[in-house]
Design a protein around this motif. Sequence first.
Motif, short mmCIF file in Angstrom:
data_model
loop_
_atom_site.label_atom_id
_atom_site.label_comp_id
_atom_site.label_asym_id
_atom_site.label_seq_id
_atom_site.Cartn_x
_atom_site.Cartn_y
_atom_site.Cartn_z
N PRO A 1 0.95 -1.19 -0.01
CA PRO A 1 0.13 0.12 0.05
C PRO A 1 0.88 1.37 0.04
O PRO A 1 0.31 2.43 -0.40
CB PRO A 1 -0.91 -0.12 1.34
CG PRO A 1 -0.78 -1.69 1.50
CD PRO A 1 0.26 -2.08 1.04
N GLY A 2 2.09 1.41 0.34
CA GLY A 2 2.92 2.19 0.19
C GLY A 2 3.18 2.73 -1.00
O GLY A 2 3.37 4.04 -1.07
N TYR A 3 3.12 1.88 -2.04
CA TYR A 3 3.15 2.25 -3.52
C TYR A 3 2.06 3.47 -3.67
O TYR A 3 2.18 4.38 -4.47
CB TYR A 3 2.87 1.15 -4.40
CG TYR A 3 2.65 1.49 -5.79
CD1 TYR A 3 3.46 2.00 -6.75
CD2 TYR A 3 1.28 1.87 -6.13
CE1 TYR A 3 3.45 2.26 -7.92
CE2 TYR A 3 1.00 2.24 -7.50
CZ TYR A 3 1.94 2.63 -8.52
OH TYR A 3 1.84 2.93 -9.48
N LEU A 4 0.89 3.11 -3.23
CA LEU A 4 -0.34 3.88 -3.31
C LEU A 4 -0.20 5.58 -2.88
O LEU A 4 -0.23 6.45 -3.32
CB LEU A 4 -1.58 3.53 -2.68
CG LEU A 4 -1.90 2.01 -3.27
CD1 LEU A 4 -3.27 1.63 -2.53
CD2 LEU A 4 -2.27 2.01 -4.86
N ALA A 5 0.58 5.48 -1.72
CA ALA A 5 0.80 6.76 -1.15
C ALA A 5 1.92 7.50 -1.66
O ALA A 5 2.02 8.64 -1.93
CB ALA A 5 1.44 6.58 0.53
N ALA A 6 3.02 6.61 -2.02
CA ALA A 6 4.10 7.41 -2.73
C ALA A 6 3.37 7.93 -4.40
O ALA A 6 3.71 9.25 -4.70
CB ALA A 6 5.12 6.28 -3.17
N SER B 1 6.31 15.25 -14.57
CA SER B 1 6.67 15.40 -13.11
C SER B 1 8.09 16.09 -13.03
O SER B 1 8.92 15.91 -13.84
CB SER B 1 6.97 13.93 -12.65
OG SER B 1 7.45 13.92 -11.38
N SER B 2 8.26 16.78 -12.01
CA SER B 2 9.53 17.68 -11.71
C SER B 2 10.39 16.67 -10.83
O SER B 2 11.54 17.16 -10.73
CB SER B 2 9.27 18.98 -10.83
OG SER B 2 8.61 18.67 -9.50
N ALA B 3 9.95 15.46 -10.77
CA ALA B 3 10.84 14.47 -9.83
C ALA B 3 10.34 13.13 -10.50
O ALA B 3 10.22 12.14 -9.70
CB ALA B 3 10.38 14.50 -8.44
N SER B 4 10.67 12.83 -11.84
CA SER B 4 10.55 11.88 -12.33
C SER B 4 11.23 10.69 -12.07
O SER B 4 10.47 9.51 -11.93
CB SER B 4 10.59 11.92 -13.89
OG SER B 4 11.79 12.37 -14.28
N TRP B 5 12.55 10.94 -11.53
CA TRP B 5 13.19 9.74 -11.10
C TRP B 5 12.49 8.98 -9.85
O TRP B 5 12.95 7.72 -9.62
CB TRP B 5 14.71 10.35 -10.64
CG TRP B 5 14.43 11.25 -9.48
CD1 TRP B 5 14.37 12.79 -9.72
CD2 TRP B 5 14.67 11.13 -8.04
NE1 TRP B 5 14.22 13.28 -8.17
CE2 TRP B 5 14.41 12.33 -7.25
CE3 TRP B 5 14.55 10.02 -7.45
CZ2 TRP B 5 14.33 12.41 -5.92
CZ3 TRP B 5 14.74 10.12 -6.01
CH2 TRP B 5 14.50 11.19 -5.20
N ALA B 6 12.08 9.91 -9.03
CA ALA B 6 11.17 9.50 -7.86
C ALA B 6 10.37 8.25 -8.11
O ALA B 6 10.23 7.35 -7.62
CB ALA B 6 10.83 10.39 -7.04
N MET B 7 9.48 8.67 -9.16
CA MET B 7 8.46 7.56 -9.42
C MET B 7 9.13 6.53 -10.17
O MET B 7 8.52 5.35 -9.96
CB MET B 7 7.44 8.57 -10.50
CG MET B 7 6.02 7.51 -10.87
SD MET B 7 5.03 7.25 -9.42
CE MET B 7 4.77 5.47 -9.51
N ASN B 8 10.09 6.53 -11.04
CA ASN B 8 10.54 5.36 -11.57
C ASN B 8 11.18 4.53 -10.74
O ASN B 8 11.14 3.33 -10.69
CB ASN B 8 11.75 5.92 -12.57
CG ASN B 8 11.17 6.62 -13.76
OD1 ASN B 8 10.02 6.01 -14.15
ND2 ASN B 8 11.68 7.59 -14.27
N LEU B 9 11.90 5.11 -9.39
CA LEU B 9 12.35 4.64 -8.26
C LEU B 9 11.23 3.62 -7.55
O LEU B 9 11.59 2.54 -7.25
CB LEU B 9 13.08 5.47 -7.40
CG LEU B 9 13.54 4.73 -5.99
CD1 LEU B 9 14.81 3.62 -6.45
CD2 LEU B 9 14.23 5.81 -5.15
N VAL C 1 11.33 -0.30 -6.87
CA VAL C 1 11.32 -0.74 -5.70
C VAL C 1 9.91 -1.80 -5.28
O VAL C 1 10.09 -2.91 -4.79
CB VAL C 1 11.35 0.21 -4.67
CG1 VAL C 1 11.25 -0.46 -3.16
CG2 VAL C 1 12.83 0.99 -4.52
N PHE C 2 8.86 -0.98 -5.46
CA PHE C 2 7.71 -2.00 -5.03
C PHE C 2 7.46 -3.23 -6.11
O PHE C 2 6.70 -4.21 -5.81
CB PHE C 2 6.51 -1.14 -5.38
CG PHE C 2 6.36 -0.14 -4.05
CD1 PHE C 2 5.78 -0.66 -2.85
CD2 PHE C 2 7.01 1.20 -4.11
CE1 PHE C 2 5.79 0.26 -1.78
CE2 PHE C 2 6.95 1.81 -2.80
CZ PHE C 2 6.28 1.36 -1.75
#
Length: 210
Positions: A21-26, A61-69, A73-74
């Motif tokens: 569920p942490g994926y949903l929050a992220a 996204s201004s932080a596309s690297w974060a979504m790809n990470l 991970v998930f």
Amino acid sequence: MRGRSRGREDGVPYAAWLGQPGYLAAEVLLALLAGVHYSLADDTISALGTGCDSPTSTGCSSASWAMNLVFVVFGALQAVGAVPLLRQDAARARVVGWLWVVAGTFSVGVGLAPVDAHPTLHSLVALPVFVAQPLAVLLHARWLTTGRVRVSGTALGVAAVVGAVAFAVLLGADSWSGTAERLAIWPAKLWLPLAALTQLRSRRRAFGLP
């Protein structure tokens, strides 16, 4: 003693599902905080993994690297959590396990091949996720659980299948493609911790663990 050890070993991979569920929050947080004119209803999830090349860019996204990470991970945790199913003697359990492995592995691929950098490869690695993951939820619930858990999982699985079909129909549309995609993807993130807890209880009973 061997049974107790095996039960503990299987508990570790199942624990990888508890945090899904942490994926949903992220995803939601990145959409709200980093998305540039991003719409959860209309823009695809993959758009959060794309950068904004100009000030007028939207649905990026201004932080596309974060979504790809997050994808990587998930997705990896999802695949790891299926390991105990692959060890079971029942063919149905192994089928469900491999569906989770396929969905998780290709989710990693989605993060490693952002759609703005590798559009063709991204489409190829994303397709198995939309086939394997809804089927994994539905079959996991129908084949490997009972009672209220089975009913809940079946409902989530049906929703995911409907979402996958709707997303295929709406792909490229200006509206509602994001909603359809999330209907296809999010049910798995809600089902996996429930499935993990159910399987852990079953394994503990089988090995005489408290």
